[in-house]
Design a protein around this motif. Structure first.
Motif, PDB file in Angstrom:
ATOM      1  N   UNK A  40       5.042   0.025   9.326  1.00  0.00           N
ATOM      2  CA  UNK A  40       5.156  -1.332   9.004  1.00  0.00           C
ATOM      3  C   UNK A  40       4.801  -1.137   7.410  1.00  0.00           C
ATOM      4  N   UNK A  41       5.503  -1.367   6.446  1.00  0.00           N
ATOM      5  CA  UNK A  41       5.327  -1.095   5.309  1.00  0.00           C
ATOM      6  C   UNK A  41       5.209  -2.366   4.265  1.00  0.00           C
ATOM      7  N   UNK A  42       4.975  -3.660   4.890  1.00  0.00           N
ATOM      8  CA  UNK A  42       4.686  -4.635   4.061  1.00  0.00           C
ATOM      9  C   UNK A  42       5.443  -5.181   2.774  1.00  0.00           C
ATOM     10  N   UNK A  43       4.713  -5.352   1.675  1.00  0.00           N
ATOM     11  CA  UNK A  43       5.270  -5.700   0.415  1.00  0.00           C
ATOM     12  C   UNK A  43       5.882  -4.478  -0.300  1.00  0.00           C
ATOM     13  N   UNK A  44       5.536  -3.288   0.250  1.00  0.00           N
ATOM     14  CA  UNK A  44       5.464  -2.032  -0.618  1.00  0.00           C
ATOM     15  C   UNK A  44       7.230  -1.745  -0.960  1.00  0.00           C
ATOM     16  N   UNK A  45       7.120  -1.135  -2.102  1.00  0.00           N
ATOM     17  CA  UNK A  45       8.397  -0.627  -2.842  1.00  0.00           C
ATOM     18  C   UNK A  45       8.885   0.822  -2.462  1.00  0.00           C
ATOM     19  N   UNK A  46       8.049   1.456  -1.716  1.00  0.00           N
ATOM     20  CA  UNK A  46       8.506   2.844  -1.400  1.00  0.00           C
ATOM     21  C   UNK A  46       8.946   2.829  -0.089  1.00  0.00           C
TER      22      UNK A  46
ATOM     23  N   UNK B 180       0.882  -1.139   0.173  1.00  0.00           N
ATOM     24  CA  UNK B 180       0.087   0.118   0.196  1.00  0.00           C
ATOM     25  C   UNK B 180       0.816   1.159   0.078  1.00  0.00           C
ATOM     26  N   UNK B 181       1.696   1.202  -1.090  1.00  0.00           N
ATOM     27  CA  UNK B 181       2.771   2.381  -1.245  1.00  0.00           C
ATOM     28  C   UNK B 181       2.199   3.918  -1.128  1.00  0.00           C
ATOM     29  N   UNK B 182       0.908   4.155  -1.467  1.00  0.00           N
ATOM     30  CA  UNK B 182       0.088   5.456  -1.294  1.00  0.00           C
ATOM     31  C   UNK B 182       0.109   5.833  -0.131  1.00  0.00           C
ATOM     32  N   UNK B 183      -0.198   4.656   0.805  1.00  0.00           N
ATOM     33  CA  UNK B 183      -0.340   5.110   2.272  1.00  0.00           C
ATOM     34  C   UNK B 183       1.036   5.350   3.018  1.00  0.00           C
ATOM     35  N   UNK B 184       1.953   4.658   2.529  1.00  0.00           N
ATOM     36  CA  UNK B 184       3.209   4.760   3.134  1.00  0.00           C
ATOM     37  C   UNK B 184       3.920   6.009   2.639  1.00  0.00           C
ATOM     38  N   UNK B 185       3.659   6.516   1.236  1.00  0.00           N
ATOM     39  CA  UNK B 185       4.194   7.645   0.721  1.00  0.00           C
ATOM     40  C   UNK B 185       3.566   8.874   1.233  1.00  0.00           C
ATOM     41  N   UNK B 186       2.025   8.492   1.768  1.00  0.00           N
ATOM     42  CA  UNK B 186       1.373   9.762   2.315  1.00  0.00           C
ATOM     43  C   UNK B 186       2.058   9.864   3.856  1.00  0.00           C
ATOM     44  N   UNK B 187       2.114   9.205   4.560  1.00  0.00           N
ATOM     45  CA  UNK B 187       2.466   9.209   6.079  1.00  0.00           C
ATOM     46  C   UNK B 187       3.940   9.726   6.128  1.00  0.00           C
ATOM     47  N   UNK B 188       4.553   9.330   5.000  1.00  0.00           N
ATOM     48  CA  UNK B 188       6.068   9.962   4.897  1.00  0.00           C
ATOM     49  C   UNK B 188       5.977  11.255   4.261  1.00  0.00           C
ATOM     50  N   UNK B 189       5.027  11.933   4.180  1.00  0.00           N
ATOM     51  CA  UNK B 189       5.138  13.363   3.428  1.00  0.00           C
ATOM     52  C   UNK B 189       5.540  14.254   4.660  1.00  0.00           C
ATOM     53  N   UNK B 190       6.016  15.223   4.210  1.00  0.00           N
ATOM     54  CA  UNK B 190       6.242  16.419   5.436  1.00  0.00           C
ATOM     55  C   UNK B 190       4.966  16.852   5.766  1.00  0.00           C
ATOM     56  N   UNK B 191       3.967  16.989   5.012  1.00  0.00           N
ATOM     57  CA  UNK B 191       2.626  17.562   5.421  1.00  0.00           C
ATOM     58  C   UNK B 191       2.194  16.957   6.615  1.00  0.00           C
ATOM     59  N   UNK B 192       2.101  15.607   6.174  1.00  0.00           N
ATOM     60  CA  UNK B 192       1.476  14.453   7.496  1.00  0.00           C
ATOM     61  C   UNK B 192       2.248  14.527   8.549  1.00  0.00           C
ATOM     62  N   UNK B 193       3.478  14.476   8.452  1.00  0.00           N
ATOM     63  CA  UNK B 193       4.474  14.299   9.639  1.00  0.00           C
ATOM     64  C   UNK B 193       4.288  15.857  10.407  1.00  0.00           C
ATOM     65  N   UNK B 194       4.177  16.810   9.688  1.00  0.00           N
ATOM     66  CA  UNK B 194       3.978  18.249  10.282  1.00  0.00           C
ATOM     67  C   UNK B 194       2.816  18.055  11.213  1.00  0.00           C
ATOM     68  N   UNK B 195       1.460  17.398  10.540  1.00  0.00           N
ATOM     69  CA  UNK B 195       0.287  17.385  11.466  1.00  0.00           C
ATOM     70  C   UNK B 195       0.281  16.696  12.465  1.00  0.00           C
ATOM     71  N   UNK B 196       1.286  15.495  12.260  1.00  0.00           N
ATOM     72  CA  UNK B 196       0.892  14.830  13.469  1.00  0.00           C
ATOM     73  C   UNK B 196       2.048  15.279  14.494  1.00  0.00           C
TER      74      UNK B 196
END
Length: 178
Positions: free
Chosen positions: A50-56, A23-39
């Protein structure tokens, strides 16, 4: 770890899980500066993905510059310890991950993977969000959901009565209601 962080009670971890999927789109999203700043603005200090089989591959961070401490891994034989130590869980919409998190009464944001065909998982997540047991997002709305997060609105999930879930599944499968 406690030696490194004397204020262990102030550690607030967000645990992200994609289960065994990719689920690379989820991992990429939580790794974004915008989401990290919001957290960070919500008071969270650590992000474990936990990134599973993702490639990102997310960016690790020690948090020395005042940012979130970020770490990731692919799989674990059990994510129960990660769930128990989390202050907030962000999960894919797999029913196992959802119910395991709800059973231990952790605040949960379920992110629906819109790339899946015939996405019955979104129906479960949306139904549980409607009942205020969790928050539901898409990768593109996750940041807004975090920014408006109000954990006081969560209604604790009471396991045991499977009838509402069974009725939802039966409705989805086209069986008549009782």
């Amino acid at each position: 770890m406690e030696d490194v962080n004397n204020h262990i009670e102030s550690k607030r971890t967000v645990f992200v899980t994609v289960g065994t999927t990719s689920f690379d789109s989820l991992v990429r999203t939580v790794d974004s500066d915008q989401v990290k700043e919001a957290l960070l603005e919500k008071g969270y200090t650590h992000l474990v993905i936990q990134m599973g089989r993702g490639s990102y591959i997310p960016k690790k961070s020690s948090g020395e510059d005042g940012s979130l401490v970020v770490d990731y891994f692919t799989f674990s034989s059990s994510i129960a310890d990660y769930l128990r130590s989390a202050s907030l869980v962000i999960s894919h919409a797999g029913s196992g991950s959802i119910f395991e998190t709800l059973r231990i009464a952790k605040p949960l944001i379920v992110v629906v993977n819109e790339d899946l065909m015939d996405n019955h998982q979104s129906e479960l997540a949306e139904e549980l969000a409607e009942r205020k047991h969790l928050f539901c997002a898409r990768p593109q709305t996750l940041c807004q959901v975090i920014e408006s997060l109000n954990l006081d609105t969560i209604v604790p999930y009471e396991p045991g009565d499977a009838n509402p879930v069974a009725k939802l599944i039966n409705k989805h499968l086209g069986f008549p209601a009782d």
